[in-house]
Scaffold this motif. Sequence first.
Motif, PDB file in Angstrom:
ATOM      1  N   PRO A   1       0.815  -1.220   0.000  1.00 46.13           N
ATOM      2  CA  PRO A   1       0.000   0.000   0.000  1.00 46.13           C
ATOM      3  C   PRO A   1       0.850   1.272   0.000  1.00 46.13           C
ATOM      4  O   PRO A   1       0.495   2.255  -0.648  1.00 46.13           O
ATOM      5  CB  PRO A   1      -0.798  -0.114   1.304  1.00 46.13           C
TER       6      PRO A   1
ATOM      7  N   ARG B   1      -4.673   3.557  -2.995  1.00 49.36           N
ATOM      8  CA  ARG B   1      -4.652   3.160  -1.591  1.00 49.36           C
ATOM      9  C   ARG B   1      -6.064   3.205  -1.014  1.00 49.36           C
ATOM     10  O   ARG B   1      -6.479   2.340  -0.248  1.00 49.36           O
ATOM     11  CB  ARG B   1      -3.719   4.066  -0.788  1.00 49.36           C
ATOM     12  N   THR B   2      -6.831   4.230  -1.430  1.00 54.26           N
ATOM     13  CA  THR B   2      -8.225   4.313  -0.980  1.00 54.26           C
ATOM     14  C   THR B   2      -9.006   3.100  -1.476  1.00 54.26           C
ATOM     15  O   THR B   2      -9.753   2.471  -0.721  1.00 54.26           O
ATOM     16  CB  THR B   2      -8.887   5.596  -1.533  1.00 54.26           C
TER      17      THR B   2
ATOM     18  N   ASP C   1      -8.157   0.050   0.446  1.00 54.85           N
ATOM     19  CA  ASP C   1      -8.808  -0.022   1.765  1.00 54.85           C
ATOM     20  C   ASP C   1     -10.239  -0.532   1.667  1.00 54.85           C
ATOM     21  O   ASP C   1     -10.780  -1.081   2.625  1.00 54.85           O
ATOM     22  CB  ASP C   1      -8.803   1.363   2.430  1.00 54.85           C
TER      23      ASP C   1
ATOM     24  N   THR D   1      -8.121  -6.948   1.307  1.00 47.77           N
ATOM     25  CA  THR D   1      -7.076  -6.222   2.023  1.00 47.77           C
ATOM     26  C   THR D   1      -7.141  -6.523   3.511  1.00 47.77           C
ATOM     27  O   THR D   1      -6.122  -6.730   4.170  1.00 47.77           O
ATOM     28  CB  THR D   1      -7.251  -4.707   1.794  1.00 47.77           C
ATOM     29  N   HIS D   2      -8.372  -6.585   4.026  1.00 47.02           N
ATOM     30  CA  HIS D   2      -8.519  -6.792   5.470  1.00 47.02           C
ATOM     31  C   HIS D   2      -8.222  -8.226   5.860  1.00 47.02           C
ATOM     32  O   HIS D   2      -7.720  -8.478   6.949  1.00 47.02           O
ATOM     33  CB  HIS D   2      -9.922  -6.355   5.894  1.00 47.02           C
TER      34      HIS D   2
ATOM     35  N   ASP E   1      -4.371  -8.281   5.811  1.00 51.32           N
ATOM     36  CA  ASP E   1      -3.825  -7.634   7.013  1.00 51.32           C
ATOM     37  C   ASP E   1      -4.020  -8.515   8.239  1.00 51.32           C
ATOM     38  O   ASP E   1      -3.113  -8.657   9.067  1.00 51.32           O
ATOM     39  CB  ASP E   1      -4.524  -6.283   7.251  1.00 51.32           C
TER      40      ASP E   1
END
Lengths: 271, 320
Positions: free
Chosen positions: A214, A222-223, A226, A231-232, A235
Motif C-alpha cells: 500500500p 490506496r483508498t 482499503d 485487504t482486510h 492484514d
Amino acid sequence: MSTQHTPTTQTTETARATPPPDDTARPLLGSVLMLVRSELRLVLREPLVLAFVFAFPIVTVLVIAGSFDADDEAFGGVDPSQWYVASYLAVVIAAIGLVMVPVHLAAYRERGVLRRFAAAGFPRWSFALAQLVMGVLITLVASAVLLAVAAPVYGLPPVTTPLTVVVAVVAGALAFTAIGLLIGSLVPNARAAQGLGMLAFFPSFLLGGGGPPPAAMSETMRTLSDLMPLTHVTDAIREPWLGTGTGLALLAVVVAVRVVALAVCARSVRL
Amino acid sequence: MTGPALVRVRGLTKRYGDRTAVDGVDLDVHAGEIVGLLGANGAGKTTTVECIQGLRRPDSGSLEVLGLDPSLDGDRVRRMVGSQQQDSALPDRMRVGEAIALFRGRRSVPVEGLLEAFGLAAARNTSFAALSGGQRQRLFLVLALLNRPRLVILDELTQGLDPAARRDVWEAISVLRDAGTTVLLVTHYMDEAEALCDRVLVMRSGQVLDSGTPGELVLRHADRSSIRFAALDEELIAGLRLLPGVDSVGALDGTVEVRGDRASVAYVCAELTRGPVPTDLRIDMPDLEAAMVSLLSRPTDIDTVIATDGVVPTLTGGAR
C-alpha cells in the motif's frame, strides 16, 4: 429384486394413517461430511481449481517476493519476501472464494445437480455448509503447499501469534467462500460465474495483498485498496504473523457482511 | 391387480406468476402400477411430479404421498421416493462408483446386483462425462432404485436418446415392472407410454384431459382403422360394405380403401381370404400416438365440457 411391494389392501389404511418409521433419515452432519468427501475429490480433479488455487499463488509469490530490494521502505522495515510470503495465503483464499466456489456452484445449478441432491433427501443447507467446510479445508491444503514451495526459496517468517493467524485464515476462508456462494447463486451459468469471478479476483489480488505494498500505491489506489475486503483478510493474516499488529477488527466487519450475504442468498436460492 | 394408493392428488393447482402451470389435477398411483403422465412440453407434467416430491409448494389442492404430505414432510417423502429428474445431471468428473457412494442411504440394496442388472458393472470407475447417453440414464435408474424406494418417479428418462438406447432403457424399466415396483413415468413419447404403462393420464395446459389404459384411450380417441389393397372384383367390394363396423369402401386408381372401426379389420381380412389374398395388403391401426394427437388437438372449449361433466364428445375433424 428388492424393490418389491406386496399389494395387500390390509396395509392400505394403516399405511395412510401412520407412515412407516423413518429409518432413512439423512442427518445434517452426516450429509455434510458425505458431501465434503465427494466434493473434495471432484474439486481437486478440476483444472481450473488446480491452476487458480494451487499454481497461480505459488508462481506469483515466487516472482513478486523476489522483486523488491530487502531494504525497500514501502514495507515498513519488514523484509519484502517475508511480507509477501505472509500475505499470499489471502491470495489462495481469494482464488477459492472468487473463482472456485462461484464457478462450481453455478455449474451445479446449471446442470441440475443441486436439484438432484434435494430430490435425494439431502437436508437444506447441507450443500452450503459442505462448501464452507471445503473452502476452509482447501485453503489449508493450498496454503501448506504454497508455504512448502516458498520456504526453500525465501524462508518462512516466524509466526508471532499463531492462534490469531489461524483464526484469521479460517475466518477469511469462510467469508470468501460465502461471497463465492453468493456470486454462484446469482449468476445465470458457469461461464458468467467464471467471467464475474475473474473480474472480482484480479483487482482484489492486485490491490488486496498480492500486488504492490500500500505504501507504494498512489492515493487513489490506496483508498480503493482499503475498500477491498481482501485487504482486510490479508492484514488480519500478515500482521499477527509478522508481529506488526492484529488487524482482526476489520476482518470481523468483513465476516459479518459475508454472513449476511450468505443468509440472503440462501433465502433467495435453493442451496 | 393393483394395491393401495401410494400417491393421491386432488385438485392440485400451481401458478408461476400469472401463468397457471397445473390446474386442478387429480391423480392416483397404486402400488405395483406403472402410471404414465403424458402431454406436450409445458403441459404441467414436471410441475406435478415436483409437487409430489415436495420440491414445489402447491397453491391449492391436497397431496398425499406414502401417507405423508409432501409440503410438510418433503425431506422424508424424498428419501422414500426414487427419482430421475428432467435435465438433471451429475458432475462431469464424478465416477459411477462415487455417485453411488454419495447417494446411497443407510438401507440401500446390494449395489453389485443393481449395477449388474442395469449393465453398469464394468463402468464403476468411468466418469459421468465418459458415459454414453443410455448408460447415463441407466445410472439414474440405479440411483433412483438404490435406497429401496416405495415409489419411483421418472421424468423424461429417454429424452435425447437414440432409438437403440431408448429400447435399452425400456428394457431396464421392464425389469422394474417385473419386480412389482411402482412407477410414475413422465413422458411425451407415446410409444414409450404404450410400451411401458399400465395406465396413462393425458395432460394439456395444466389439466388432465383423459385417463385410462393405453388401449382404452386408443379406443376412445382413435378408433378408426383403414385397409388398402389392389382392386378386386366388384362383387367382393360390395360384400365388404356389408361387414360389421365398416364405414366406407372406396376405390381410386385401382386401390381399394376400407375404413371402419378397429374390429372391422378382422372381418375384412377374413372376407379377403375367400378369394386370392392381395399381396399388397396394408393395414393402418391407430396407436396411442394417434389417440393423443386427436385428444390434444381438440379445441379448448370442448375441454371445458369434459372437465365439467366428464362426457367425451364425438370428434369432428378440423374443428380448429
